[in-house]
Design an enzyme around this catalytic site. Structure first.
Site, PDB file in Angstrom:
ATOM      1  N   SER A   1       0.834  -1.204   0.000  1.00 42.21           N
ATOM      2  CA  SER A   1       0.000   0.000   0.000  1.00 42.21           C
ATOM      3  C   SER A   1       0.868   1.252   0.000  1.00 42.21           C
ATOM      4  O   SER A   1       1.993   1.242   0.533  1.00 42.21           O
ATOM      5  CB  SER A   1      -0.870   0.000   1.260  1.00 42.21           C
ATOM      6  OG  SER A   1      -1.547   1.235   1.394  1.00 42.21           O
TER       7      SER A   1
ATOM      8  N   TYR B   1      -0.946  -0.364  10.588  1.00 42.47           N
ATOM      9  CA  TYR B   1      -1.197  -0.706   9.184  1.00 42.47           C
ATOM     10  C   TYR B   1      -0.064  -0.147   8.322  1.00 42.47           C
ATOM     11  O   TYR B   1       0.496  -0.855   7.476  1.00 42.47           O
ATOM     12  CB  TYR B   1      -2.547  -0.153   8.732  1.00 42.47           C
ATOM     13  CG  TYR B   1      -2.892  -0.509   7.295  1.00 42.47           C
ATOM     14  CD1 TYR B   1      -3.345  -1.785   6.977  1.00 42.47           C
ATOM     15  CD2 TYR B   1      -2.759   0.412   6.266  1.00 42.47           C
ATOM     16  CE1 TYR B   1      -3.647  -2.131   5.665  1.00 42.47           C
ATOM     17  CE2 TYR B   1      -3.062   0.080   4.959  1.00 42.47           C
ATOM     18  CZ  TYR B   1      -3.507  -1.191   4.657  1.00 42.47           C
ATOM     19  OH  TYR B   1      -3.811  -1.528   3.356  1.00 42.47           O
TER      20      TYR B   1
END
Ligand code: NAP
Length: 263
Positions: A156, A169
């Site tokens: 990501s 995350y």
């Protein structure tokens, strides 16, 4: 006397060999879109995730569309690390080999700026990073030995900076991206290709209900871009491509400003 000429058999081009792929985290979202796309490109698939009903429905849909069995599923939680080596053996035997491995499983929990919760951070790390290591090690070993194969990790843009909203995350995706880079550097010399996908916002369950999804694209469009990158043996892609430019800017925002931002 002239010998009669034998009629030459018509030349047939051989059918392209079926390629074999595993997608970990395939029950919905980007993983399911990748499964549909790869079958259309001629792959046979093993699809893994926890939710059997979703996997079953997806395999039925894919196989009905293909008119033959092209996708099978295995119910698996990526945090069951010890089961991975045997499961990988079982799947590669069933597929008759392995050409492509995609690690797509990932989770995130919305967290308020005042919350500091180890349990959630541990869960994110276990699924997004530890699960990836559990799979990538034996898959890399297999591809190293067979001197071929493609590995794809769905990382990501969140891994490029530590943002206030989702520290664990961000850190899990930073770790995954760095690990994939190191694997690429190890395995390139063995003819193995490693692709890191740095995804921006994709419209899936993960982003459902969230606001301000800048440059968001569908899972189908993301899957199409990822599959093109697999065919072209690209090393790192941003999905959607605009994120390459956005992240160039974001990476260069000085900390004194960045730490005041609330995204
Ligand atoms: N959507 C975005 O905007 C976005 C942006 C950047 C990166 N990504 C990354 O893209 C990947 C796919 O995300 P998505 O948007 O498609 O999310 P999603 O729709 O929530 O799908 C997540 C997938 O991961 C699987 N999964 C989650 N926990 C698992 C576990 N413990 N064991 C096995 N499988 C597990 C889920 O299957 P089960 O629930 O059936 O287990 C599901 O198939 C993730 O790695 C995510 O971090 C997404």
């Amino acid at each position: 006397m002239v010998e009669p000429m034998e009629a030459k058999p018509a030349l047939k081009s051989p059918a392209p060999p079926t390629r074999r792929a595993i997608i970990v985290g395939a029950s919905r979202g980007i993983g399911a879109a990748l499964a549909r796309r790869l079958v259309a490109e001629g792959y046979s698939l093993a699809l893994l995730a926890r939710q059997a009903d979703l996997l079953d429905a997806l395999c039925k849909e894919i196989n009905a569309q293909a008119g033959e069995t092209r996708a099978s599923y295995y119910v698996h939680d990526v945090t069951d690390y010890d089961s991975v080596p045997n499961l990988l053996k079982e799947i590669t035997a069933a597929l008759g080999g392995l050409d492509l491995f995609i690690y797509n499983a990932g989770i995130v929990f919305p967290s308020g700026l005042k919350h500091y919760e180890f349990d959630k951070d541990r869960r994110i790390t276990e699924v997004n990073y530890m699960g990836a290591l559990a799979w990538l090690n034996p898959v890399a070993g297999l591809f190293h030995r067979q001197k071929s194969g493609q590995i794809v990790g769905i990382s990501s843009v969140a891994g490029e900076r530590g943002r206030v909203g989702t520290p664990a995350y961000n850190a899990s995706k930073a770790a995954l991206s760095t690990y994939l880079e190191a694997l690429r550097n190890r395995l390139t010399r063995r003819g193995v290709h490693v692709l890191t996908v740095k995804a921006g916002y994709i419209l899936t369950d993960m982003t459902a209900g969230r606001k301000n999804l800048y440059f968001a694209i569908s899972a189908e469009r993301a899957a199409a871009e990822i599959c093109r990158a697999i065919r072209r043996r690209r090393q790192v892609i941003y999905v959607a491509p605009i994120w390459r430019l956005v992240m160039f800017v974001v990476r260069n925002i000085p900390s004194i400003i960045f730490r005041r931002l609330t995204f």
